[in-house]
Write an enzyme that holds these catalytic residues in place. Structure first.
Site, PDB file in Angstrom:
ATOM      1  N   TYR A  85       0.772  -1.241  -0.099  1.00  0.00           N
ATOM      2  CA  TYR A  85       0.203   0.108   0.018  1.00  0.00           C
ATOM      3  C   TYR A  85       0.972   1.207  -0.080  1.00  0.00           C
ATOM      4  O   TYR A  85       0.555   2.270  -0.858  1.00  0.00           O
ATOM      5  CB  TYR A  85      -0.879   0.031   1.138  1.00  0.00           C
ATOM      6  CG  TYR A  85      -1.691   1.274   1.400  1.00  0.00           C
ATOM      7  CD1 TYR A  85      -2.543   1.734   0.254  1.00  0.00           C
ATOM      8  CD2 TYR A  85      -1.703   2.337   2.500  1.00  0.00           C
ATOM      9  CE1 TYR A  85      -3.501   2.841   0.341  1.00  0.00           C
ATOM     10  CE2 TYR A  85      -2.100   3.543   2.304  1.00  0.00           C
ATOM     11  CZ  TYR A  85      -3.149   3.665   1.377  1.00  0.00           C
ATOM     12  OH  TYR A  85      -3.684   5.064   1.369  1.00  0.00           O
ATOM     13  N   ARG A 144       1.539   6.654  -6.939  1.00  0.00           N
ATOM     14  CA  ARG A 144       0.346   7.248  -7.203  1.00  0.00           C
ATOM     15  C   ARG A 144       0.978   8.785  -7.114  1.00  0.00           C
ATOM     16  O   ARG A 144       0.576   9.607  -7.781  1.00  0.00           O
ATOM     17  CB  ARG A 144      -0.836   7.205  -6.415  1.00  0.00           C
ATOM     18  CG  ARG A 144      -2.061   8.226  -6.437  1.00  0.00           C
ATOM     19  CD  ARG A 144      -3.075   7.790  -5.759  1.00  0.00           C
ATOM     20  NE  ARG A 144      -3.049   7.417  -4.336  1.00  0.00           N
ATOM     21  CZ  ARG A 144      -3.793   7.107  -3.378  1.00  0.00           C
ATOM     22  NH1 ARG A 144      -4.956   6.820  -3.848  1.00  0.00           N
ATOM     23  NH2 ARG A 144      -3.494   6.924  -2.161  1.00  0.00           N
ATOM     24  N   TYR A 198      -1.065  13.353   5.901  1.00  0.00           N
ATOM     25  CA  TYR A 198      -0.589  12.578   7.031  1.00  0.00           C
ATOM     26  C   TYR A 198       1.065  12.674   7.168  1.00  0.00           C
ATOM     27  O   TYR A 198       1.647  12.830   6.376  1.00  0.00           O
ATOM     28  CB  TYR A 198      -1.005  11.069   6.356  1.00  0.00           C
ATOM     29  CG  TYR A 198      -2.325  10.599   6.541  1.00  0.00           C
ATOM     30  CD1 TYR A 198      -3.216  11.230   7.321  1.00  0.00           C
ATOM     31  CD2 TYR A 198      -2.538   9.414   5.792  1.00  0.00           C
ATOM     32  CE1 TYR A 198      -4.563  10.815   7.422  1.00  0.00           C
ATOM     33  CE2 TYR A 198      -3.877   8.864   5.907  1.00  0.00           C
ATOM     34  CZ  TYR A 198      -4.787   9.492   6.521  1.00  0.00           C
ATOM     35  OH  TYR A 198      -5.927   8.932   6.716  1.00  0.00           O
ATOM     36  N   ARG A 254     -11.585  13.565   1.000  1.00  0.00           N
ATOM     37  CA  ARG A 254     -12.345  12.884   2.016  1.00  0.00           C
ATOM     38  C   ARG A 254     -13.669  12.451   1.316  1.00  0.00           C
ATOM     39  O   ARG A 254     -14.515  11.652   1.355  1.00  0.00           O
ATOM     40  CB  ARG A 254     -12.578  13.484   3.105  1.00  0.00           C
ATOM     41  CG  ARG A 254     -11.358  13.550   3.957  1.00  0.00           C
ATOM     42  CD  ARG A 254     -10.739  12.183   4.694  1.00  0.00           C
ATOM     43  NE  ARG A 254      -9.584  12.430   5.402  1.00  0.00           N
ATOM     44  CZ  ARG A 254      -8.794  11.219   5.631  1.00  0.00           C
ATOM     45  NH1 ARG A 254      -9.049   9.966   5.519  1.00  0.00           N
ATOM     46  NH2 ARG A 254      -7.857  11.239   6.420  1.00  0.00           N
ATOM     47  N   GLU A 272     -13.938  -0.294   6.598  1.00  0.00           N
ATOM     48  CA  GLU A 272     -14.049   0.664   5.838  1.00  0.00           C
ATOM     49  C   GLU A 272     -15.538   0.983   5.102  1.00  0.00           C
ATOM     50  O   GLU A 272     -15.966   0.087   4.615  1.00  0.00           O
ATOM     51  CB  GLU A 272     -12.868   0.975   4.929  1.00  0.00           C
ATOM     52  CG  GLU A 272     -12.631   2.303   4.365  1.00  0.00           C
ATOM     53  CD  GLU A 272     -11.327   2.510   3.573  1.00  0.00           C
ATOM     54  OE1 GLU A 272     -10.210   1.983   4.146  1.00  0.00           O
ATOM     55  OE2 GLU A 272     -11.397   2.904   2.399  1.00  0.00           O
TER      56      GLU A 272
HETATM   57  C1  3EB Z   1      -7.531   6.578   5.491  1.00  0.00           C
HETATM   58  O1  3EB Z   1      -8.627   7.390   5.631  1.00  0.00           O
HETATM   59  C2  3EB Z   1      -8.067   5.262   5.178  1.00  0.00           C
HETATM   60  O2  3EB Z   1      -4.988   5.436  -0.538  1.00  0.00           O
HETATM   61  O3  3EB Z   1      -6.856   5.813  -2.010  1.00  0.00           O
HETATM   62  C3  3EB Z   1      -9.362   5.739   2.282  1.00  0.00           C
HETATM   63  C4  3EB Z   1      -9.520   6.121   1.148  1.00  0.00           C
HETATM   64  C5  3EB Z   1      -7.974   5.366   2.416  1.00  0.00           C
HETATM   65  C6  3EB Z   1      -8.800   6.249   0.081  1.00  0.00           C
HETATM   66  C7  3EB Z   1      -6.423   5.824  -0.929  1.00  0.00           C
HETATM   67  C8  3EB Z   1      -7.057   5.138   1.504  1.00  0.00           C
HETATM   68  C9  3EB Z   1      -7.317   5.661   0.292  1.00  0.00           C
HETATM   69  O4  3EB Z   1      -6.612   6.981   5.343  1.00  0.00           O
HETATM   70  C10 3EB Z   1      -7.576   4.849   3.922  1.00  0.00           C
END
Ligand code: 3EB
Length: 345
Positions: free
Chosen positions: A152, A159, A212, A225, A335
């Site tokens: 991941y 990406r 992050y 989001r 999720e």
């Molecule tokens: C998060 O909130 C959970 O890498 O495209 C959620 C939605 C998550 C998209 C992505 C990852 C992705 O970090 C993981």
């Protein structure tokens, strides 16, 4: 709940003038009157029927049912074509671009991802729909590899590199889902693009994924989001993969009950934020008519999760897919993501 109930109750229950209708059924249905298939997301193991363009097998299986088809129907003509690895469906308001390539080892995944995204972004630029509004990313063994070598995290680097090369900055990142298939499958990325503007939305309860801290990998995950696309007087509302993360931290490691509660709290907060940019009440974004995908790491959690999700949506729903999948952080059990196409109130 039997398959026939799903078909009876969910196939064509939207208002007749909707430009876009989203259905969830156990078998691939025929189009609603006047509509054409823009995209069918197939969940399950059965080989999909050849000859119907627009179907993509995601590599993700439903928890309890053999197969599910989430179909996006457009109220007008849809043109399907293929260039290189990209399958493109294009209509007056949207384009869906599907890329599917062979899976790769974690050590190769950064390069494979960067290459896939470069081809995908080039394909988008040749449509009449320059604004990418959403990505769905599905691949096997998402948690394979330790630390930054994890698949991941390697995906996230690839990406980020492809976005950088194409000038996709954090300010315009689309909504997304990044989920692991629980079995071996192809690497599948599906993009939704539009000629209409996309307004992305962040969750005040969460640090933006693109911010992050370094602890979660060398390059941050590039997604928003949630977001909203206005199509004349109607709108498409999109909720990205949402888990039990507060700030940037995973909550209640391994505890599905508490994670479910935090995930739903996140959805509540996100709906409020989305309602501020969309012409819609927060309560109407996620209800029993919304199209929802619930990703569950341990299939034995499904009954508990289903009860909580239906309670949250305000009733039993035939438009929720419960799927067996790995979440991108190994301590997360569940999720959820969602879409809603809404007309004027
Ligand atoms: C998060 O909130 C959970 O890498 O495209 C959620 C939605 C998550 C998209 C992505 C990852 C992705 O970090 C993981």
């Amino acid at each position: 709940m039997g398959n026939s109930a799903r078909i009876d109750n969910s196939a064509y229950n939207a208002a007749s003038h909707d430009r876009l209708r989203i259905t969830l059924t156990a078998e691939l249905p025929g189009p609603p009157p006047g509509h054409e298939l823009l995209s069918a997301f197939h969940f399950g193991r059965h080989a999909v029927e050849a000859g119907t363009p627009g179907i993509v097998s995601t590599g993700i299986d439903p928890v309890k049912e053999d197969d599910l088809y989430e179909c996006w129907w457009y109220d007008g003509p849809v043109e399907h074509r293929q260039t290189g690895n990209a399958h493109i469906a294009e209509c007056g308001d949207f384009a869906v671009i599907v890329m599917q390539v062979a899976d790769a080892e974690p050590g190769d995944f950064r390069a494979v991802t960067c290459e896939l995204y470069a081809e995908l972004l080039a394909a988008v630029s040749r449509t009449g729909h320059p604004n990418i509004v959403r990505f769905w990313n599905y691949f096997s063994n998402i948690n394979l590899g330790e630390g930054d070598a994890e698949k991941y995290r390697q995906f996230s680097i690839g990406r980020a590199e492809a976005f950088e090369a194409c000038g996709i900055t954090d300010e315009v990142v689309p909504a997304a889902t990044g989920i692991g298939s629980a079995r071996d499958s192809d690497f599948t990325v599906i993009a939704l693009a539009s000629k209409h503007d996309f307004h992305n939305v962040e969750n005040p309860r969460q640090v933006s994924a693109y911010h992050y801290p370094r602890d979660y990998g060398p390059r941050s995950p590039k997604f928003s989001r949630a977001g909203c696309v206005s199509v004349n007087d109607q709108q498409l509302l999109l909720i990205s993969g949402t888990a039990a993360i507060i700030g940037h931290e995973s909550m209640h490691a391994g505890n599905v009950e508490l994670q479910c509660e935090e995930m739903l709290n996140n959805l509540r907060e996100l709906s409020e934020a989305l309602a501020e940019v969309g012409q819609i009440e927060a309560d109407a974004i996620l209800d029993a008519r919304s199209t929802v995908r619930v990703y569950i790491r341990d299939p034995s959690d499904v009954e508990y999760v289903k009860a909580r999700v239906e309670e949250f949506l305000g009733g039993r729903s035939d438009t929720v897919a419960y799927l067996h999948a790995d979440i991108c952080r190994r301590e997360l059990q569940i999720e959820i993501d969602a879409a809603k196409f809404a007309g004027p109130v």
